[in-house]
Design an enzyme around this catalytic site. Structure first.
Site, mmCIF file in Angstrom:
data_model
loop_
_atom_site.group_PDB
_atom_site.id
_atom_site.type_symbol
_atom_site.label_atom_id
_atom_site.label_comp_id
_atom_site.label_asym_id
_atom_site.label_seq_id
_atom_site.Cartn_x
_atom_site.Cartn_y
_atom_site.Cartn_z
ATOM 1 N N TYR A 176 0.850 -1.200 0.000
ATOM 2 C CA TYR A 176 0.000 0.000 0.000
ATOM 3 C C TYR A 176 0.881 1.243 0.000
ATOM 4 O O TYR A 176 1.742 1.412 0.864
ATOM 5 C CB TYR A 176 -0.894 -0.029 1.232
ATOM 6 N N TYR A 186 -5.582 5.795 -7.089
ATOM 7 C CA TYR A 186 -5.879 5.595 -5.675
ATOM 8 C C TYR A 186 -7.305 5.092 -5.580
ATOM 9 O O TYR A 186 -8.249 5.877 -5.598
ATOM 10 C CB TYR A 186 -5.700 6.918 -4.924
#
Lengths: 390, 319
Positions: free
Chosen positions: A294, A344
């Site tokens: 991430y 994102y």
């Protein structure tokens, strides 16, 4: 006891385009991604009996079911803590399938995060409610400490101090992600790599973070179809077996400001996830050919390499300095370009890339992939997956 | 602002300007469209410029140019970002300076100079790339609008790697003259803490100028942030101690972007470690951000944010 590892699989993935202005509602994005994932798996809406998303998603499960034409639902669930939910949705789905609560569960995340509500912008309301989260925020928000970048920057500064890490070390993560995105046509930053000099010259967001340490803001949606491994083998695509799935929170955990624990240089919650993933799968760092880490902000990519055991404490800067996380490095990280480069979508697009890597269909395919590690939001209670080829 | 704070601000602005000048020329994003006839036609019509060399291929073929060329004064048009920003705009070395001025109260803006130099005519199909250099900051100057700084930058437009036009641009960033208001009228501070029965003691203490740390009445453990149950002994009997009011910066950030309501940027937020053994978050004030560092010794101070709220903040111990 029902055993999770290997009994379930991701059988389908779907996504909308990734943009800055989708021009349609979040519910429409969700429906489009779910349709795409079902088509990919070769299933129809009537096959779906479970839905899972994030607590932050604005599209209720029943609303998505109505749009897509899904009938009876026997399982619906939400996972909390922002992007920390990503792999958690797959964990919830896999548990439901493994226990027979549902047969086919779709996980989804859909938002207009750029053209609608932007998470990177201050919101004076977050400290306003005397809920446990509002009270927690109230120790920070009144001082103007109220954006994800600033919350992460506080950890990053201490990490730099502890290990002699520099802004250039963070910049190398951004350069690697943009290099990968440059050759991914689905990425927002397709064809637009950056140099370390450009990273250094980008404006301050919250020192020590530059603009190019921060992921972009995107509109889009991703959906994943989870079903039993047995059923997945009969479907259109080779299954991505769920070898391990875990959630984790650490002692003394706060939402994104865990500054009161002894040490601020690690991610204990990711340590919890990592230990569970290795235990469940019987694998270790050496068995992973590529990892989806991430990357909402660059510093935590370094911390994750350490927390998950790919290198020792304080050694991630050296790991990254030699191009170790680039597509031709010792551990290619985020071959799709991550959230810094592709989009994102709160970590869900990374899970889709992990599935492509297992299938061997990624545009930036890593050779001989057997196992892919995936992580979710960092600095928050989080989750992770190990996906494996047959 | 006090004279010292003004001088500090000036030094900070000039130091920022020096750094941005040193950045040199920064290339921007290429024009969305190449030099093209439809945009030329709209511009020429709007400006009332009927020169056929800009729009009529036949007339242009017979001119000195031999083909259609763009009006030189259109130069800014080709790379001007649209009203709806799509995130593809590049940052320039000017941005930080303008933002710093905004954050310091110089929120007014008026353009004062624009000097354009055209090196040659542009032909259809050329795609321009702008490049920006920050060149100067001058002030503070007293003007009719208010006190302000003159900010100057240069843009060079390139076609391939050939500079085709230059522009010097200067604006005055000024502090709008303050309207007289009653001294007791304060704007409500927008970043209010949520308070409940578990945390009220802390804010009441702050109101009295005391920094309170929760203490378990049974086992004596100190705890911040506070909560209703002692995690060590399960006691719900709570009391508190008054902190010594000193501490050490354990980590910190300098917040620049995006703007935060009720705050001017840049500002510093730190995690402060207290000798009592707990940490607390707060702003470091009365200290230039670049002088803040991990290990810095600080002491508490109290700031009245509006009619209701006081916040504990931190200043360097030597001050």
């Amino acid at each position: 006891m029902v055993s999770l590892p290997g009994s379930t699989a991701v059988a389908g993935i779907g996504a909308t385009e990734f943009s800055k202005q989708s021009g349609r509602s979040e519910l429409q994005l969700a429906a489009e991604a779910v349709f795409a994932a079902l088509d990919d798996a070769g299933l129809s809406p009537s096959d779906v009996d479970g839905l899972v998303t994030y607590t932050q998603d604005t599209n209720q499960e029943i609303a998505v079911a109505r749009e897509v034409g899904i009938g009876d639902l026997t399982f619906f669930s939400r996972v909390h803590y922002g992007g920390g939910a990503a792999c958690g949705t797959v964990l919830h789905a896999a548990m439901a399938v493994a226990t027979g609560v549902a047969e086919t569960v779709v996980c989804y995340r859909a938002f207009n995060e750029r053209s609608g509500r932007r998470f990177g912008q201050p919101d004076a309301r977050i400290g306003g409610e005397p809920s446990s989260q509002g009270l927690e925020m109230s120790w920070h928000v009144p001082y103007g400490l109220m954006t994800p970048a600033a919350w992460v920057a506080m950890f990053a500064r201490r990490y730099m101090h502890a290990y002699g890490v520099t802004s250039e070390d963070f910049g190398r993560v951004a350069v690697a992600m943009r290099r990968h995105a440059a050759t991914n046509p689905a990425a927002w930053f397709h064809g637009r790599p950056i140099t370390l000099e450009e990273h250094q010259a980008s404006r301050w967001i919250a020192e020590p973070l530059h603009l190019l340490d921060c992921c972009q803001e995107s509109d889009g949606a991703v959906a994943l179809v989870v079903t039993s491994a047995e059923r997945a083998r009969d479907l259109r695509r080779s299954p991505a077996l769920i070898s391990a799935a875990a959630q984790g929170a650490g002692a003394g955990q706060l939402m994104m400001t865990s500054y009161y624990r002894d040490d601020m240089t690690g991610l204990p919650e990711m340590g919890v996830v990592g230990r569970r993933l290795w235990e469940q799968s019987g694998l270790g760092p050496a068995d992973i050919q590529t990892a989806i880490l991430y990357d909402h902000f660059t510093p935590f990519v370094l911390t994750q390499l350490e927390e998950l055991g790919f290198c020792g404490r304080g050694e991630a800067r050296d790991f990254v300095a030699g191009g170790g996380i680039e597509i031709d490095g010792r551990l290619p990280v985020n071959p799709h370009g991550g959230q810094l480069g592709e989009a994102y979508i709160h970590g869900m697009n990374g899970i889709a890339e992990a599935v492509r890597q297992i299938r061997g269909t990624s545009v930036n395919q890593v050779a001989a992939v057997r196992n892919v590690l995936v992580t979710a939001g960092t600095g928050v209670p989080t989750s992770g997956l190990v996906l494996s080829a047959e | 602002m006090t004279a010292t704070a003004e001088a500090d601000l000036h030094d900070r602005l000039m130091a920022l300007a020096e750094r941005q000048i040193a950045v040199g020329e920064v290339r921007g994003v290429a024009a969305a469209d190449p030099v093209n006839l439809p945009m030329i036609r709209h511009w020429a019509a709007a400006m009332g410029d009927a020169n056929p060399v800009y729009t009529d291929a036949e007339a242009a073929a017979g001119s000195a140019h031999g083909e259609i060329v763009a009006p030189p004064a259109m130069i800014q048009v080709w790379t001007m970002p649209g009203v709806v920003r799509d995130g593809r705009q590049a940052t320039t070395p000017v941005d930080d300076v303008l933002r710093a001025l905004d954050g310091s109260g110089y929120t007014g803006v008026v353009a004062t100079n624009c000097e354009q130099t055209y090196h040659r005519y542009l032909r259809l199909g050329e795609r321009l790339v702008p490049a920006t250099r920050f060149t100067g900051l001058a002030g503070p100057k007293r003007t009719a609008l208010g006190e302000g700084y003159f900010v100057t930058w240069n843009i060079t437009w390139y076609s391939q790697d050939e500079p085709v036009a230059d522009m010097l641009f200067r604006v005055l960033k000024f502090r709008p003259r303050e309207r007289k208001t009653k001294p007791e009228a304060r704007e409500p501070y927008p970043l209010k803490p949520a308070i409940n029965r578990d945390t009220a003691f802390f804010w009441e203490g702050v109101g009295r100028g005391e920094l309170l740390i929760q203490r378990c009445a049974d086992c004596g453990e100190l705890r911040h942030p506070p909560g209703p149950v002692c995690p060590s002994c399960r006691s719900v009997e709570r009391t508190h101690v008054v902190a010594s009011g000193v501490g050490e910066v354990y980590s910190y950030v300098v917040h620049h972007n995006p703007p935060v309501p009720g705050r001017s940027t840049p500002f510093v937020v730190a995690v402060v470690e207290l000798p009592e053994g707990v940490r607390i978050v707060g702003n470091v004030v009365d200290c230039p951000p670049e002088e803040v560092g991990i290990g810095m010794q600080v002491r508490v101070t109290y700031r009245q944010m509006d009619d209701e709220l006081i916040l504990p903040m931190w200043v360097p111990q030597e001050s």
